[in-house]
Design an enzyme around this catalytic site. Structure first.
Site, mmCIF file in Angstrom:
data_model
loop_
_atom_site.group_PDB
_atom_site.id
_atom_site.type_symbol
_atom_site.label_atom_id
_atom_site.label_comp_id
_atom_site.label_asym_id
_atom_site.label_seq_id
_atom_site.Cartn_x
_atom_site.Cartn_y
_atom_site.Cartn_z
ATOM 1 N N LYS A 1 -12.136 6.763 3.832
ATOM 2 C CA LYS A 1 -12.179 5.637 4.778
ATOM 3 C C LYS A 1 -13.206 4.622 4.304
ATOM 4 O O LYS A 1 -14.378 4.943 4.124
ATOM 5 C CB LYS A 1 -12.547 6.165 6.166
ATOM 6 N N GLY B 1 0.824 -1.201 0.000
ATOM 7 C CA GLY B 1 0.000 0.000 0.000
ATOM 8 C C GLY B 1 0.856 1.248 0.000
ATOM 9 O O GLY B 1 0.554 2.234 0.673
ATOM 10 N N HIS C 1 -13.831 10.270 10.255
ATOM 11 C CA HIS C 1 -12.702 10.068 9.348
ATOM 12 C C HIS C 1 -12.944 10.786 8.025
ATOM 13 O O HIS C 1 -14.041 11.250 7.734
ATOM 14 C CB HIS C 1 -12.477 8.575 9.089
ATOM 15 N N GLY D 1 -0.526 4.993 -0.585
ATOM 16 C CA GLY D 1 -1.455 5.639 0.329
ATOM 17 C C GLY D 1 -0.714 6.558 1.285
ATOM 18 O O GLY D 1 0.513 6.529 1.375
ATOM 19 N N ARG D 2 -1.450 7.357 2.032
ATOM 20 C CA ARG D 2 -0.809 8.328 2.924
ATOM 21 C C ARG D 2 0.007 7.630 4.013
ATOM 22 O O ARG D 2 1.086 8.098 4.385
ATOM 23 C CB ARG D 2 -1.845 9.275 3.526
ATOM 24 N N MET D 3 -0.467 6.484 4.525
ATOM 25 C CA MET D 3 0.281 5.772 5.552
ATOM 26 C C MET D 3 1.506 5.081 4.967
ATOM 27 O O MET D 3 2.572 5.041 5.594
ATOM 28 C CB MET D 3 -0.625 4.750 6.243
ATOM 29 N N PRO E 1 -4.914 -1.634 15.339
ATOM 30 C CA PRO E 1 -6.028 -0.745 15.008
ATOM 31 C C PRO E 1 -5.612 0.719 14.886
ATOM 32 O O PRO E 1 -6.194 1.471 14.111
ATOM 33 C CB PRO E 1 -6.996 -0.946 16.179
ATOM 34 N N GLY F 1 -1.899 -2.771 9.356
ATOM 35 C CA GLY F 1 -2.363 -1.475 9.824
ATOM 36 C C GLY F 1 -3.685 -1.071 9.219
ATOM 37 O O GLY F 1 -4.134 0.058 9.422
#
Length: 279
Positions: A167, A12, A163, A15-17, A134, A107
Site C-alpha cells: 500500500k 493497472g 493494509h 495488480g490484484r484489483m 475510496p 479506484g
C-alpha cells in the site's frame, strides 16, 4: 429488452484489483472486457489477457495488453476506464479519458484536492460522469455510513486502518473518506484537558481538523482492515470491516460501472447508490 453491453478498459491490469476486475467482467453478462494496460514497457505489454490474467479457457477475448492509455483507447473504444494505478497517473488518465468521451472510475487512493478539482472541471466541460471510489466493498461502505451515524452520539473517535506492505499511501482512501463523512456532522472530537507529549513523532497518529485521529499500520498477511473506535465513559464501541480477498470488491465494481454511465458529473464514493438500497 436487454440493456446494452458496457465496454470497459482496465488501467493497472497486473495488480490484484486489475486482475480480479478483468476476471469478473469477462464472466458477467452485460459487461465487455474491452482492453487493458499497465506499466509502460512492462514485460507483459503485448501479452494476451488470457495469459496474463488467467481467464477460463472457454473465454477467449483475443485482447492484447496495450502499451498505454492512448493505445488502449484507440484500439478498443471503451465506454468506461476502470483505473487501479496510482494518484498522479489516475488523474492524468481520467482527464485524457474524458477528453476521449470515456467515463473514468478511479479506484486508487491518494488523490489530492487539486486532482479532484481538475477531474470535476473536466467532467463539467465534457458533460460526462466520473466516479472516485475510496472502497468498492459494500461492507466497507456500510461501515463508513454507520460510523458517521455513531459520530453524532460519541465525543471521542479514533480510526485505525491496516493494509498490506504494498500500500503506497497512508492513511488509506477509505480512512480519509470515513473522516470526511464524520466531519460532515460539524462536530469536534477528542477534546482533552491535558497537554499530550509525543515522545516519538506521530505516535498519536494523524489529526483531522475536527480532532479525529487516524492511524495506519502496514503488515504482511493483511489485505485491508479498518476499525472506527468510539469511546465514552465505561464503554468502547467499535465498527470494524475486514477484506480477506478481492472478491468482496466485485459487486461494488460492477455497480460503479453501471452507475457511471448515467452520471454527468463527478461523484465521490458509492455511498448514496448503496444506501438507496436500504430504503
Amino acid at each position: 429488452m436487454s440493456e446494452p453491453t458496457i465496454a470497459v478498459a482496465i488501467a493497472g491490469i497486473n495488480g490484484r484489483m486489475g486482475r480480479a476486475s478483468a476476471q469478473a467482467l469477462a464472466a458477467t453478462p452485460g459487461f465487455k472486457l474491452a482492453g487493458a494496460y499497465g506499466k509502460a514497457n512492462a514485460a507483459y505489454v503485448g501479452q494476451s489477457l488470457e495469459q496474463l490474467v488467467g481467464l477460463p479457457s472457454n473465454n477467449k477475448t483475443g485482447i492484447l495488453v496495450s502499451k498505454g492509455l492512448s493505445d488502449c483507447i484507440s484500439s478498443c473504444s471503451p465506454d468506461v476506464l476502470l483505473d487501479f494505478t496510482e494518484a498522479n497517473s489516475s488523474c492524468s488518465a481520467a482527464l485524457a479519458a474524458l477528453k476521449n468521451k470515456v467515463r473514468p472510475i478511479i479506484g486508487t487512493s491518494g488523490l489530492s484536492s487539486d486532482h479532484i478539482k481538475q477531474i470535476d472541471e473536466a467532467c463539467n466541460n465534457h458533460k460526462l460522469g466520473a466516479l472516485v471510489v475510496p472502497n468498492f466493498s459494500i461492507g466497507a461502505i456500510l461501515m463508513m455510513h454507520f460510523a458517521q451515524q455513531a459520530s453524532k452520539l460519541f465525543d471521542n473517535i479514533e480510526i485505525t486502518e491496516m493494509h498490506h506492505l504494498g500500500k503506497l499511501d497512508a492513511p488509506s482512501g477509505t480512512a480519509m473518506h470515513t473522516a470526511r463523512k464524520i466531519a460532515e456532522t460539524g462536530r469536534t472530537f477528542n477534546k482533552s484537558s491535558i497537554a499530550e507529549r509525543e515522545l516519538l513523532a506521530s505516535a498519536r497518529g494523524g489529526k483531522w481538523e475536527n480532532g479525529v485521529r487516524l492511524h495506519s499500520l502496514r503488515l504482511p498477511g493483511i489485505l485491508s482492515r479498518q476499525e472506527v473506535l468510539f469511546g465514552a465513559e465505561g464503554e468502547l464501541f467499535t465498527i470494524r470491516h475486514e477484506s480477506f480477498n478481492t472478491k468482496c470488491f466485485i459487486q461494488g465494481i460492477l455497480m460503479a460501472i453501471k452507475t457511471v454511465m448515467s452520471l454527468d458529473s463527478l461523484v465521490i464514493g458509492l455511498d448514496n447508490f448503496v444506501l438507496a438500497k436500504l430504503s
